[in-house]
Design a protein around this motif. Structure first.
Motif, PDB file in Angstrom:
ATOM      1  N   ASP A  68      13.323   7.395   6.714  1.00  0.00           N
ATOM      2  CA  ASP A  68      13.903   6.798   5.514  1.00  0.00           C
ATOM      3  C   ASP A  68      14.544   5.439   5.812  1.00  0.00           C
ATOM      4  N   GLU A  69      15.053   5.261   7.009  1.00  0.00           N
ATOM      5  CA  GLU A  69      15.654   3.979   7.383  1.00  0.00           C
ATOM      6  C   GLU A  69      14.609   2.875   7.516  1.00  0.00           C
ATOM      7  N   LYS A  70      13.371   3.246   7.858  1.00  0.00           N
ATOM      8  CA  LYS A  70      12.326   2.255   8.120  1.00  0.00           C
ATOM      9  C   LYS A  70      11.376   2.049   6.948  1.00  0.00           C
ATOM     10  N   TYR A  71      11.223   3.078   6.113  1.00  0.00           N
ATOM     11  CA  TYR A  71      10.248   3.030   5.030  1.00  0.00           C
ATOM     12  C   TYR A  71      10.907   3.353   3.688  1.00  0.00           C
ATOM     13  N   ASP A 108       3.678  -2.907   6.272  1.00  0.00           N
ATOM     14  CA  ASP A 108       2.426  -2.762   5.526  1.00  0.00           C
ATOM     15  C   ASP A 108       2.467  -1.637   4.493  1.00  0.00           C
ATOM     16  N   VAL A 109       3.534  -0.860   4.485  1.00  0.00           N
ATOM     17  CA  VAL A 109       3.623   0.308   3.609  1.00  0.00           C
ATOM     18  C   VAL A 109       4.701   0.096   2.549  1.00  0.00           C
ATOM     19  N   ASP A 110       4.306   0.134   1.289  1.00  0.00           N
ATOM     20  CA  ASP A 110       5.274   0.022   0.197  1.00  0.00           C
ATOM     21  C   ASP A 110       6.038   1.327   0.005  1.00  0.00           C
ATOM     22  N   CYS A 111       5.358   2.439   0.244  1.00  0.00           N
ATOM     23  CA  CYS A 111       6.011   3.748   0.086  1.00  0.00           C
ATOM     24  C   CYS A 111       5.220   4.809   0.836  1.00  0.00           C
ATOM     25  N   LEU A 112       5.952   5.690   1.537  1.00  0.00           N
ATOM     26  CA  LEU A 112       5.373   6.927   2.070  1.00  0.00           C
ATOM     27  C   LEU A 112       5.639   8.003   1.032  1.00  0.00           C
ATOM     28  N   MET A 157      -2.830  -3.759   0.503  1.00  0.00           N
ATOM     29  CA  MET A 157      -2.508  -4.233  -0.842  1.00  0.00           C
ATOM     30  C   MET A 157      -1.030  -3.964  -1.097  1.00  0.00           C
ATOM     31  N   ARG A 158      -0.242  -5.020  -1.215  1.00  0.00           N
ATOM     32  CA  ARG A 158       1.193  -4.852  -1.433  1.00  0.00           C
ATOM     33  C   ARG A 158       1.492  -4.707  -2.918  1.00  0.00           C
ATOM     34  N   TYR A 159       2.256  -3.669  -3.248  1.00  0.00           N
ATOM     35  CA  TYR A 159       2.608  -3.403  -4.641  1.00  0.00           C
ATOM     36  C   TYR A 159       4.052  -3.774  -4.972  1.00  0.00           C
ATOM     37  N   ILE A 160       4.836  -4.104  -3.964  1.00  0.00           N
ATOM     38  CA  ILE A 160       6.217  -4.522  -4.213  1.00  0.00           C
ATOM     39  C   ILE A 160       6.236  -6.028  -4.436  1.00  0.00           C
ATOM     40  N   GLU A 161       6.885  -6.440  -5.521  1.00  0.00           N
ATOM     41  CA  GLU A 161       7.005  -7.867  -5.813  1.00  0.00           C
ATOM     42  C   GLU A 161       7.916  -8.531  -4.774  1.00  0.00           C
ATOM     43  N   MET A 193       0.854  -1.199   0.000  1.00  0.00           N
ATOM     44  CA  MET A 193       0.000   0.000   0.000  1.00  0.00           C
ATOM     45  C   MET A 193       0.886   1.245   0.000  1.00  0.00           C
ATOM     46  N   ILE A 194       0.522   2.192  -0.825  1.00  0.00           N
ATOM     47  CA  ILE A 194       1.240   3.459  -0.881  1.00  0.00           C
ATOM     48  C   ILE A 194       0.422   4.497  -0.110  1.00  0.00           C
ATOM     49  N   ILE A 195       1.055   5.123   0.862  1.00  0.00           N
ATOM     50  CA  ILE A 195       0.393   6.127   1.692  1.00  0.00           C
ATOM     51  C   ILE A 195       0.776   7.515   1.192  1.00  0.00           C
ATOM     52  N   ASN A 196      -0.236   8.281   0.807  1.00  0.00           N
ATOM     53  CA  ASN A 196      -0.007   9.621   0.292  1.00  0.00           C
ATOM     54  C   ASN A 196      -0.017  10.628   1.439  1.00  0.00           C
ATOM     55  N   VAL A 197       1.099  11.311   1.599  1.00  0.00           N
ATOM     56  CA  VAL A 197       1.256  12.287   2.692  1.00  0.00           C
ATOM     57  C   VAL A 197       1.406  13.671   2.064  1.00  0.00           C
TER      58      VAL A 197
END
Length: 312
Positions: free
Chosen positions: A70-73, A48-52, A299-303, A1-5
């Protein structure tokens, strides 16, 4: 899941303490802007987060924390720096202040995770084609080594934009061509990969590429992983971006930009933000008894990484 900030409001600039609390607690609530009683619970744990996906006009409030995040996400930072002054962007830092902050951000997270947004491009008596090209080159010369690419778009003339900015001058085909030629020439001069956003027009002959701001290509370049080929989605026509979930709220950005798409009127957020509580899972207000809280499936978007003989 991509979280839009940052699509609905500039969370980084005005609500960083709230965001840090949400990251620590591992979840946030997001109210549906159209069906107000529906509130979504979004998981924010690294697993659970593919990208912030950040988008801001001022990263200074989060600079001391961005390295740890950045180290965690996986993160991607859209940094908007335009030609406009306080007459159009009243609460936005100056160009030189923004460049100074971008230099620090790039030192921390690296250029591959930073996109320079030069948008929206609009014309007025003060902000002419020549003024845009002069300012674009001034910025490009200084920051091209600090970002992975530049993304720009022409202003969308929504009704509220026309009402809030009656001084806008409509872009003619000639204006567009001069801007495109100039932006393409400057981009080539400073070895800056420049692309459009949310358009079906082809500008390759100007050395300007067609793309979206959150595509597989951009994410994979930033994170060195493989993203799934999922169908693009977005509220804007011709959007090519991977689907994301927004944790912000409309009518809450305090920058007072006259061209703002997310605020109905520039002065509305002054009152709306009185609802903000740094400890609440919602950016504005709290959960109500009549609300319908919905857990969003991740929903994971990273293979998944493929195992090879070299891994043994």
């Amino acid at each position: 899941m991509i979280i839009n900030v940052g699509a609905r409001t500039d969370i980084v600039n005005y609500y960083t303490p709230w965001l840090l609390n949400r990251i620590r607690e591992g979840y946030a609530y997001s109210r549906n802007p159209f069906v107000r009683e529906n509130v979504y619970k979004l998981k924010l744990t690294p697993g659970d987060v593919d990208c912030l996906l950040f988008c801001s006009k001022n990263y200074k409030p989060i600079l001391e924390h961005i390295g740890e995040i950045d180290e965690k996400y996986n993160i991607l930072c859209n940094y908007t720096i335009t030609a406009y002054g306080r007459d159009i962007e009243p609460k936005v830092p100056s160009i030189d202040q923004s460049i100074n902050t971008l230099e620090k951000l790039s030192d921390i997270v690296g250029k591959n995770k930073i996109l320079w947004r030069y948008d929206p491009i609009l014309l007025s008596e003060k902000y002419t084609v020549e003024k845009h090209l002069e300012t674009f080159e001034y910025i490009a010369e200084k920051i091209s080594p600090l970002v992975s690419r530049c993304i720009f778009s022409f202003v969308d003339m929504y009704k509220k934009v026309e009402e809030n900015m009656p001084e806008i001058i409509s872009l003619t085909l000639g204006d567009k061509e001069r801007l495109l030629k100039g932006i393409g020439r400057i981009s080539k001069k400073y070895n800056l990969y420049t692309q459009t956003c949310a358009t079906d027009e082809i500008y390759e002959k100007y050395n300007i590429h067609n793309s979206g701001c959150t595509t597989r290509e951009i994410l994979e370049q930033a994170h060195n992983v493989v993203y799934k080929n999922v169908k693009a989605s977005g509220m804007r026509k011709n959007c090519r971006c991977i689907p994301s979930r927004d944790i912000g709220a409309y009518n809450s950005c305090l920058s007072e930009c006259k061209y703002c798409y997310a605020n109905s009127k520039p002065d509305i957020p002054k009152n709306v933000t009185k609802l903000h509580d740094e400890s609440s899972p919602l950016l504005l207000g709290h959960l109500k008894e009549t609300d319908n809280l919905i857990d969003i499936e991740v929903m994971r978007y990273i293979e998944p990484k493929q195992t090879t003989l070299f891994d043994f």
